[in-house]
Write a protein that holds these residues in place. Structure first.
Motif, PDB file in Angstrom:
ATOM      1  N   ASN A  36      -2.450   8.012  -2.999  1.00  0.00           N
ATOM      2  CA  ASN A  36      -1.913   7.366  -1.820  1.00  0.00           C
ATOM      3  C   ASN A  36      -3.046   6.637  -1.103  1.00  0.00           C
ATOM      4  O   ASN A  36      -4.126   7.186  -0.895  1.00  0.00           O
ATOM      5  CB  ASN A  36      -1.285   8.390  -0.874  1.00  0.00           C
ATOM      6  CG  ASN A  36       0.043   8.877  -1.398  1.00  0.00           C
ATOM      7  OD1 ASN A  36       0.136   9.972  -1.931  1.00  0.00           O
ATOM      8  ND2 ASN A  36       1.072   8.068  -1.285  1.00  0.00           N
ATOM      9  N   LYS A  40      -1.060   0.598  -4.118  1.00  0.00           N
ATOM     10  CA  LYS A  40       0.154   0.360  -4.906  1.00  0.00           C
ATOM     11  C   LYS A  40       1.238  -0.343  -4.071  1.00  0.00           C
ATOM     12  O   LYS A  40       1.783  -1.367  -4.490  1.00  0.00           O
ATOM     13  CB  LYS A  40       0.695   1.681  -5.461  1.00  0.00           C
ATOM     14  CG  LYS A  40      -0.294   2.495  -6.268  1.00  0.00           C
ATOM     15  CD  LYS A  40       0.342   3.701  -6.915  1.00  0.00           C
ATOM     16  CE  LYS A  40       0.958   4.664  -5.921  1.00  0.00           C
ATOM     17  NZ  LYS A  40      -0.050   5.312  -5.046  1.00  0.00           N
ATOM     18  N   SER A  41       1.538   0.212  -2.906  1.00  0.00           N
ATOM     19  CA  SER A  41       2.593  -0.370  -2.071  1.00  0.00           C
ATOM     20  C   SER A  41       2.212  -1.758  -1.586  1.00  0.00           C
ATOM     21  O   SER A  41       3.063  -2.654  -1.503  1.00  0.00           O
ATOM     22  CB  SER A  41       2.893   0.543  -0.882  1.00  0.00           C
ATOM     23  OG  SER A  41       3.414   1.783  -1.311  1.00  0.00           O
ATOM     24  N   THR A  42       0.944  -1.962  -1.263  1.00  0.00           N
ATOM     25  CA  THR A  42       0.493  -3.287  -0.816  1.00  0.00           C
ATOM     26  C   THR A  42       0.675  -4.312  -1.920  1.00  0.00           C
ATOM     27  O   THR A  42       1.134  -5.438  -1.677  1.00  0.00           O
ATOM     28  CB  THR A  42      -0.979  -3.229  -0.389  1.00  0.00           C
ATOM     29  OG1 THR A  42      -1.133  -2.258   0.654  1.00  0.00           O
ATOM     30  CG2 THR A  42      -1.450  -4.583   0.117  1.00  0.00           C
ATOM     31  N   ILE A  44       2.866  -4.225  -4.367  1.00  0.00           N
ATOM     32  CA  ILE A  44       4.302  -4.492  -4.504  1.00  0.00           C
ATOM     33  C   ILE A  44       4.764  -5.456  -3.420  1.00  0.00           C
ATOM     34  O   ILE A  44       5.549  -6.389  -3.676  1.00  0.00           O
ATOM     35  CB  ILE A  44       5.092  -3.174  -4.437  1.00  0.00           C
ATOM     36  CG1 ILE A  44       4.847  -2.346  -5.707  1.00  0.00           C
ATOM     37  CG2 ILE A  44       6.589  -3.440  -4.267  1.00  0.00           C
ATOM     38  CD1 ILE A  44       5.452  -0.965  -5.654  1.00  0.00           C
ATOM     39  N   LYS A  45       4.283  -5.274  -2.193  1.00  0.00           N
ATOM     40  CA  LYS A  45       4.698  -6.144  -1.088  1.00  0.00           C
ATOM     41  C   LYS A  45       4.155  -7.564  -1.251  1.00  0.00           C
ATOM     42  O   LYS A  45       4.793  -8.526  -0.830  1.00  0.00           O
ATOM     43  CB  LYS A  45       4.265  -5.537   0.240  1.00  0.00           C
ATOM     44  CG  LYS A  45       5.051  -4.273   0.584  1.00  0.00           C
ATOM     45  CD  LYS A  45       4.565  -3.619   1.870  1.00  0.00           C
ATOM     46  CE  LYS A  45       5.404  -2.384   2.185  1.00  0.00           C
ATOM     47  NZ  LYS A  45       4.943  -1.694   3.410  1.00  0.00           N
ATOM     48  N   THR A  80      13.542  -5.022  -6.367  1.00  0.00           N
ATOM     49  CA  THR A  80      12.706  -3.873  -6.026  1.00  0.00           C
ATOM     50  C   THR A  80      13.545  -2.695  -5.553  1.00  0.00           C
ATOM     51  O   THR A  80      14.462  -2.866  -4.745  1.00  0.00           O
ATOM     52  CB  THR A  80      11.684  -4.243  -4.925  1.00  0.00           C
ATOM     53  OG1 THR A  80      10.969  -5.409  -5.326  1.00  0.00           O
ATOM     54  CG2 THR A  80      10.710  -3.097  -4.690  1.00  0.00           C
ATOM     55  N   TYR A  82      12.890   0.732  -3.615  1.00  0.00           N
ATOM     56  CA  TYR A  82      11.845   1.372  -2.828  1.00  0.00           C
ATOM     57  C   TYR A  82      12.004   2.886  -2.814  1.00  0.00           C
ATOM     58  O   TYR A  82      13.105   3.412  -2.962  1.00  0.00           O
ATOM     59  CB  TYR A  82      11.854   0.834  -1.397  1.00  0.00           C
ATOM     60  CG  TYR A  82      11.493  -0.626  -1.301  1.00  0.00           C
ATOM     61  CD1 TYR A  82      10.167  -1.049  -1.319  1.00  0.00           C
ATOM     62  CD2 TYR A  82      12.483  -1.601  -1.225  1.00  0.00           C
ATOM     63  CE1 TYR A  82       9.835  -2.386  -1.250  1.00  0.00           C
ATOM     64  CE2 TYR A  82      12.163  -2.949  -1.152  1.00  0.00           C
ATOM     65  CZ  TYR A  82      10.841  -3.332  -1.165  1.00  0.00           C
ATOM     66  OH  TYR A  82      10.516  -4.658  -1.101  1.00  0.00           O
ATOM     67  N   GLN A  83      10.867   3.576  -2.581  1.00  0.00           N
ATOM     68  CA  GLN A  83      10.898   5.031  -2.499  1.00  0.00           C
ATOM     69  C   GLN A  83      11.766   5.477  -1.340  1.00  0.00           C
ATOM     70  O   GLN A  83      12.607   6.362  -1.479  1.00  0.00           O
ATOM     71  CB  GLN A  83       9.473   5.563  -2.315  1.00  0.00           C
ATOM     72  CG  GLN A  83       9.421   7.069  -2.093  1.00  0.00           C
ATOM     73  CD  GLN A  83       8.018   7.542  -1.793  1.00  0.00           C
ATOM     74  OE1 GLN A  83       7.065   6.779  -1.867  1.00  0.00           O
ATOM     75  NE2 GLN A  83       7.862   8.790  -1.434  1.00  0.00           N
ATOM     76  N   ASP A 163       9.641   1.895  -7.161  1.00  0.00           N
ATOM     77  CA  ASP A 163       8.622   2.626  -6.413  1.00  0.00           C
ATOM     78  C   ASP A 163       9.105   4.052  -6.174  1.00  0.00           C
ATOM     79  O   ASP A 163       9.959   4.291  -5.322  1.00  0.00           O
ATOM     80  CB  ASP A 163       8.361   1.917  -5.081  1.00  0.00           C
ATOM     81  CG  ASP A 163       7.175   2.506  -4.325  1.00  0.00           C
ATOM     82  OD1 ASP A 163       6.547   3.455  -4.857  1.00  0.00           O
ATOM     83  OD2 ASP A 163       6.881   2.041  -3.209  1.00  0.00           O
ATOM     84  N   GLU A 164       8.591   5.000  -6.931  1.00  0.00           N
ATOM     85  CA  GLU A 164       8.972   6.420  -6.851  1.00  0.00           C
ATOM     86  C   GLU A 164      10.500   6.575  -6.881  1.00  0.00           C
ATOM     87  O   GLU A 164      11.089   7.202  -5.989  1.00  0.00           O
ATOM     88  CB  GLU A 164       8.419   7.050  -5.566  1.00  0.00           C
ATOM     89  CG  GLU A 164       6.921   7.003  -5.441  1.00  0.00           C
ATOM     90  CD  GLU A 164       6.213   8.058  -6.281  1.00  0.00           C
ATOM     91  OE1 GLU A 164       6.908   8.796  -6.988  1.00  0.00           O
ATOM     92  OE2 GLU A 164       4.983   8.112  -6.231  1.00  0.00           O
ATOM     93  N   SER A 404       0.093   4.960   3.648  1.00  0.00           N
ATOM     94  CA  SER A 404       0.728   5.437   2.424  1.00  0.00           C
ATOM     95  C   SER A 404       1.549   6.687   2.723  1.00  0.00           C
ATOM     96  O   SER A 404       1.400   7.325   3.772  1.00  0.00           O
ATOM     97  CB  SER A 404      -0.330   5.749   1.371  1.00  0.00           C
ATOM     98  OG  SER A 404      -1.159   6.800   1.835  1.00  0.00           O
TER      99      SER A 404
END
Length: 537
Positions: A36, A40-42, A44-45, A80, A82-83, A163-164, A404
């Protein structure tokens, strides 16, 4: 299908991504892993138009692209999941599936009959049979996640980012999801798959990219990367250190004495219609008690009742012998009970507030005098817990929604630790966070128990529950069905209690005849080694 070249992104002078490159191939699953806060999330965005990259290029289907908003990416064919479920709870299931793309009749009005029929067909593909006219909020979290997956499939995307996606799913739903992924890749769709669950990655992915501190530290075929090496890349530690410490942080604990004269928590006869029935639970100071059970067994309902978030029909809760008023969270908090909820987005963080504001939220009465809040005392408390829990943020004033998942979880832990609680109720504390953050949270739980806190631990991961608990109380259908302690805490014993199946008691294997040499004994007749206990593991 999608090519990322030398992407960089900074926030307030802090590099979230630094020179990141990767390629997604048609018909393949590409795993994206990292701790975390690794970026990863950045990433994807950036791919989906939420953020604009400071440097680098993105090529999609052979052409360079720069999406100004997520809708542009979706219309281009990048979908996408999302988690955190990103749907509208008050409208119907069908409208969520087709939100922004509703089929219309000749008059330009929404064709509900067609929309409902198509929604039923799409949900059937992912193994969900529900009334698509029902409000989404009336469904369970796992089913809502499957609706989000059906929506992504319905967009006829060429790239699907997950994402998860299994963080809220039961095993049977995970199997259905993997079937959907196989269908997607068979039709030539590229899948970018983010997960902290290594078993999933090695089961479905062909390629893997590992991020650490916003940079790529490894990319290649996942079949050629041993698990220990993958964890080593993620954590930035050598393999010998990973082997020595493992990927869980619980030590072999002697544990508190659950039969001690003074119980920290003594809950008796907890009952709530259609949820839990006649549940008894006790916790001694310094003891970690695991609550085992499948989804719907009554685990979350039990801890919510103890914390006063659910008003009981019958039963009582006592903390150090003092009875707690039924159905009052304020009284429970005053008695030293803290609840870390399962859904940190809905019941935990306040996304529009800063890290500092989220941490001190519950402690405001203690940090104020005459109704005036001391800013200096706030900063001192926040500084202590950001350091102790190693919360990664650019500053205490950064919005908590920008952190995260693992760091958000630590913020919630810090919020309750500010109050110096006596009893910590942890409902899936490591859900949706990576290996490194999970180890940090587990180590913190063990440390808090060693300091005398009582802990009730809920986890869907049996290994985490078994290794982290002094004893386990098993629930099924809202009732206590057994308790395991000491050497009896094994995976087979717990699964037997949870399933309701009688324990297997096979006849002992026959002794080999005296005149038959050992080498001639058939392998099938050799004794089966006993399952190892927690201490032996």
């Amino acid at each position: 299908m999608l090519s990322v070249r030398h992407i960089a992104k900074t926030f307030g002078g802090i590099a979230a991504l630094a020179d990141v490159s990767l390629e997604l191939l048609p018909g393949q699953v590409h795993a994206l892993v990292g701790e975390n806060g690794a970026g990863k999330s950045t990433l994807i965005k950036v791919l989906t138009g939420v953020y604009r990259a400071d440097a680098g290029t993105i090529e999609y289907d052979g052409a360079e692209v720069r999406f100004a908003r997520p809708l542009d990416a979706q219309l281009a064919g990048i979908s996408t999941i999302y988690q955190e479920i990103n749907l509208v709870p008050l409208i119907s299931v069908a409208r969520n599936v087709f939100l922004g793309r509703e089929p219309r009749n000749r008059l330009g009005l929404v064709d509900f009959r067609t929309m409902n029929a198509q929604a039923r067909r799409l949900l059937a593909q992912v193994g969900v049979t529900v009334d698509v006219r029902r409000p989404l909020r009336s469904l369970g979290t796992g089913t809502q996640q499957m609706v989000a997956i059906a929506r992504a499939v319905s967009t006829e995307a060429k790239v699907v980012i997950m994402d998860e996606p299994t963080s809220s799913l039961e095993p049977r739903e995970v199997a259905k999801l993997f079937g959907v992924i196989e269908q997607l890749t068979a039709s030539g769709i590229a899948v970018l798959y983010v997960s902290h669950k290594l078993d999933e990655l090695y089961r479905i992915a062909q390629q893997v990219t590992v991020l650490r501190d916003g940079a790529v530290v490894h990319t290649g075929k996942i079949s050629e990367l041993p698990r220990l090496q993958l964890i080593s890349h993620m954590l930035g530690r050598d393999i010998a250190q990973v082997q020595r410490q493992g990927v869980t942080a619980f030590d072999d604990r002697s544990g508190a004495d659950p039969d001690a004269a003074e119980q920290l928590l003594d809950a008796r006869g907890l009952s709530k219609r259609h949820q839990i029935s006649d549940i008894d639970l006790s916790v001694a100071p310094g003891e970690i008690v695991g609550l085992g059970g499948l989804l719907g067994a009554g685990r979350s309902e039990t801890v919510r009742a103890i914390a006063g978030a659910t008003k009981l029909d019958a039963g009582e809760v006592r903390v150090r012998g003092r009875k707690i008023r039924n159905g009052s969270t304020a009284v429970a908090i005053g008695a030293g009970i803290a609840l870390l909820t399962e859904d940190r987005k809905a019941d935990g963080i306040i996304p529009g507030l800063s890290v500092r504001e989220n941490i001190v939220l519950a402690a405001m009465p203690r940090l104020s005098k005459g109704g005036v809040v001391s800013t200096a005392r706030q900063r001192a408390v926040v500084d202590i817990f950001m350091k102790r829990l190693r919360i990664k943020a650019s500053s205490p004033e950064q919005k908590v929604s920008e952190l995260s998942g693992g760091n958000q979880q630590k913020v919630l832990l810090a919020r309750w630790l500010c109050l110096s609680p006596q009893l910590l109720l942890l409902d899936e504390p490591t859900r949706g966070i990576d290996v490194g953050a999970k180890a940090e949270v587990q180590a913190l739980v063990a440390e808090l128990a060693a300091e005398g806190l009582g802990v009730v631990l809920i986890s869907s991961e049996l290994e985490e529950l078994i290794e982290g608990s002094d004893r386990i109380v098993a629930l099924r259908d809202g009732r206590v069905v057994g308790e395991l302690r000491g050497d009896a805490v094994t995976e087979n014993a717990l699964l037997t209690l949870l399933s309701g199946e009688p324990a297997a008691n096979p006849d002992p294997p026959p002794e080999p005849a005296a005149d038959v040499p050992d080498a001639a004994v058939p392998a099938a007749d050799l004794p089966v080694p006993a399952e190892r206990t927690k201490e032996q593991r």
